[in-house]
Design a protein around this motif. Structure first.
Motif, PDB file in Angstrom:
ATOM      1  N   GLY A 223       0.582  -1.223   0.036  1.00  0.00           N
ATOM      2  CA  GLY A 223      -0.073   0.077  -0.237  1.00  0.00           C
ATOM      3  C   GLY A 223       0.746   1.196  -0.083  1.00  0.00           C
ATOM      4  O   GLY A 223       0.496   2.213  -0.075  1.00  0.00           O
ATOM      5  N   GLN A 224       2.251   1.265   0.114  1.00  0.00           N
ATOM      6  CA  GLN A 224       3.094   2.424   0.287  1.00  0.00           C
ATOM      7  C   GLN A 224       3.764   2.718  -1.364  1.00  0.00           C
ATOM      8  O   GLN A 224       4.540   3.573  -1.254  1.00  0.00           O
ATOM      9  N   VAL A 225       3.409   1.869  -2.126  1.00  0.00           N
ATOM     10  CA  VAL A 225       4.339   1.946  -3.343  1.00  0.00           C
ATOM     11  C   VAL A 225       2.945   2.054  -4.654  1.00  0.00           C
ATOM     12  O   VAL A 225       2.188   1.411  -4.490  1.00  0.00           O
ATOM     13  N   PRO A 226       3.264   3.045  -5.530  1.00  0.00           N
ATOM     14  CA  PRO A 226       2.282   3.152  -6.544  1.00  0.00           C
ATOM     15  C   PRO A 226       1.657   1.832  -7.218  1.00  0.00           C
ATOM     16  O   PRO A 226       2.745   0.876  -7.407  1.00  0.00           O
ATOM     17  N   VAL A 227       0.588   1.710  -7.561  1.00  0.00           N
ATOM     18  CA  VAL A 227       0.224   0.478  -8.275  1.00  0.00           C
ATOM     19  C   VAL A 227       0.807   0.609  -9.518  1.00  0.00           C
ATOM     20  O   VAL A 227       0.678   1.467 -10.198  1.00  0.00           O
ATOM     21  N   ALA A 228       1.488  -0.607  -9.864  1.00  0.00           N
ATOM     22  CA  ALA A 228       2.117  -0.726 -11.255  1.00  0.00           C
ATOM     23  C   ALA A 228       1.023  -1.606 -12.344  1.00  0.00           C
ATOM     24  O   ALA A 228       0.987  -1.396 -13.431  1.00  0.00           O
ATOM     25  N   ASP A 274      -2.403  -3.139  -6.182  1.00  0.00           N
ATOM     26  CA  ASP A 274      -1.406  -3.688  -6.872  1.00  0.00           C
ATOM     27  C   ASP A 274      -1.343  -5.214  -6.894  1.00  0.00           C
ATOM     28  O   ASP A 274      -1.686  -5.591  -6.033  1.00  0.00           O
ATOM     29  N   MET A 275      -0.874  -5.985  -7.888  1.00  0.00           N
ATOM     30  CA  MET A 275      -0.675  -7.350  -7.732  1.00  0.00           C
ATOM     31  C   MET A 275      -0.202  -7.971  -6.748  1.00  0.00           C
ATOM     32  O   MET A 275      -0.467  -8.948  -6.326  1.00  0.00           O
ATOM     33  N   SER A 276       0.706  -7.132  -5.900  1.00  0.00           N
ATOM     34  CA  SER A 276       1.623  -7.880  -4.946  1.00  0.00           C
ATOM     35  C   SER A 276       0.423  -7.897  -3.756  1.00  0.00           C
ATOM     36  O   SER A 276       0.711  -8.536  -2.626  1.00  0.00           O
ATOM     37  N   ALA A 277      -0.670  -7.354  -3.877  1.00  0.00           N
ATOM     38  CA  ALA A 277      -1.541  -7.446  -2.791  1.00  0.00           C
ATOM     39  C   ALA A 277      -2.315  -8.871  -2.713  1.00  0.00           C
ATOM     40  O   ALA A 277      -3.311  -8.888  -1.689  1.00  0.00           O
ATOM     41  N   VAL A 278      -2.048  -9.628  -3.677  1.00  0.00           N
ATOM     42  CA  VAL A 278      -2.803 -10.932  -3.446  1.00  0.00           C
ATOM     43  C   VAL A 278      -1.911 -11.652  -2.078  1.00  0.00           C
ATOM     44  O   VAL A 278      -2.770 -12.255  -1.435  1.00  0.00           O
TER      45      VAL A 278
END
Length: 289
Positions: A223-228, A274-278
């Motif tokens: 949540g601290q990095v812009p969504v790619a 972002d996809m990392s939020a999986v």
């Protein structure tokens, strides 16, 4: 060369800025004008207006419906094409969608290539994308002056539609890596190993790769990095993979599992993350959030 870019999302905006800074004459169109204006390029009122004087048109849109809508109608891409223009469809879409719009483009005396890209926003800013292009070789030769400032590599992968197939195959691996990273981190965390420690090991192990390095900040600081690349687009791409696999008779159990997770994460209101939020979704399932 005169270049028109249709669709100013994350990738479209990055390509527009990179080409403008490389000296190209760029005009852009987007359904939301403010995003187009932020590129510093000339802004057209319609897709038709944008492509009217273009030598090369790059289309970068979110999904198949947006692509079809952009080509069609009195103010669409096709209406503005002139003879000799080359259109590069760089959206991640079903190969059938590319083939569907081909006769509309060729009917105007223009050439259609499908040239989706692999790479992050950081890579487009550096001109290090990978283009996977389907269509006639002579069309690729004509767009080289536009693709070269954007790309580290340009692959001619076959006839029209092949670029879309290769992009979906590549994304199958990328999205599987994303799922595996998320599961690995959550497993280690649940067993008492710090997230940063686990990621340091992964990045320097046999699974270390450009993707693992690129996604590090997003996984370590959710949540601290812009969504790619958002989870709703992950689900969209994996559904396209599913449809293609069904048509050609390919068995893809891992991709099916990953689609189920992405779809569930979207249903859990994480679609714009972002996809990392999986990994965040998996923590929710584990009762941590």
């Amino acid at each position: 060369m005169k270049v028109a870019i249709i669709g100013i999302g994350r990738m479209g905006a990055g390509m527009a800025v990179r080409l403008r800074e490389s000296g190209a004459d760029v005009v852009v169109w987007n359904r939301t004008p403010a995003k187009a204006e932020a590129t510093g390029c000339a802004v057209a009122g319609t897709a038709r207006e944008a492509v009217a004087a273009a030598d090369v048109v790059l289309v970068s849109l979110a999904d198949d419906a947006a692509v079809v809508a952009a080509y069609d109608g009195p103010d669409g891409v096709v209406a503005g094409l002139r003879e000799g223009t080359v259109v590069v469809e760089s959206s991640t879409v079903d190969p059938q969608t590319v083939r569907r719009v081909e006769p509309l483009v060729t009917g105007r005396g223009a050439t259609l290539l499908d040239g989706p890209v692999s790479g992050s926003i950081a890579l487009v800013e550096k001109g290090q994308l990978t283009f996977m292009v389907g269509g006639p070789a002579e069309g690729i030769d004509r767009v080289r002056p536009v693709l070269d400032p954007l790309a580290r590599q340009v692959f001619h992968v076959g006839p029209l539609g092949s670029g879309a197939v290769v992009k979906l195959a590549v994304n199958t691996v990328v999205l599987a890596l994303n799922q595996a990273l998320a599961e690995s981190l959550v497993l280690a965390e649940r067993a008492g190993v710090a997230r940063e420690t686990m990621y340091e090991v992964l990045a320097n192990s046999a699974v270390g790769s450009p993707f693992v390095s690129y996604k590090r900040a997003a996984f370590e600081r959710p949540g601290q990095v812009p969504v790619a690349f958002s989870i709703d687009l992950v689900a969209k791409d994996l559904d396209l993979v599913r449809q293609l696999a069904e048509r050609v008779g390919a068995r893809m159990p891992q991709a099916g599992t990953n689609l189920g997770v992405a779809t569930a994460a979207v249903a859990a209101a994480l679609g714009d993350r972002d996809m990392s939020a999986v990994a965040t979704y998996l923590r929710m399932l584990s009762g941590e959030l």
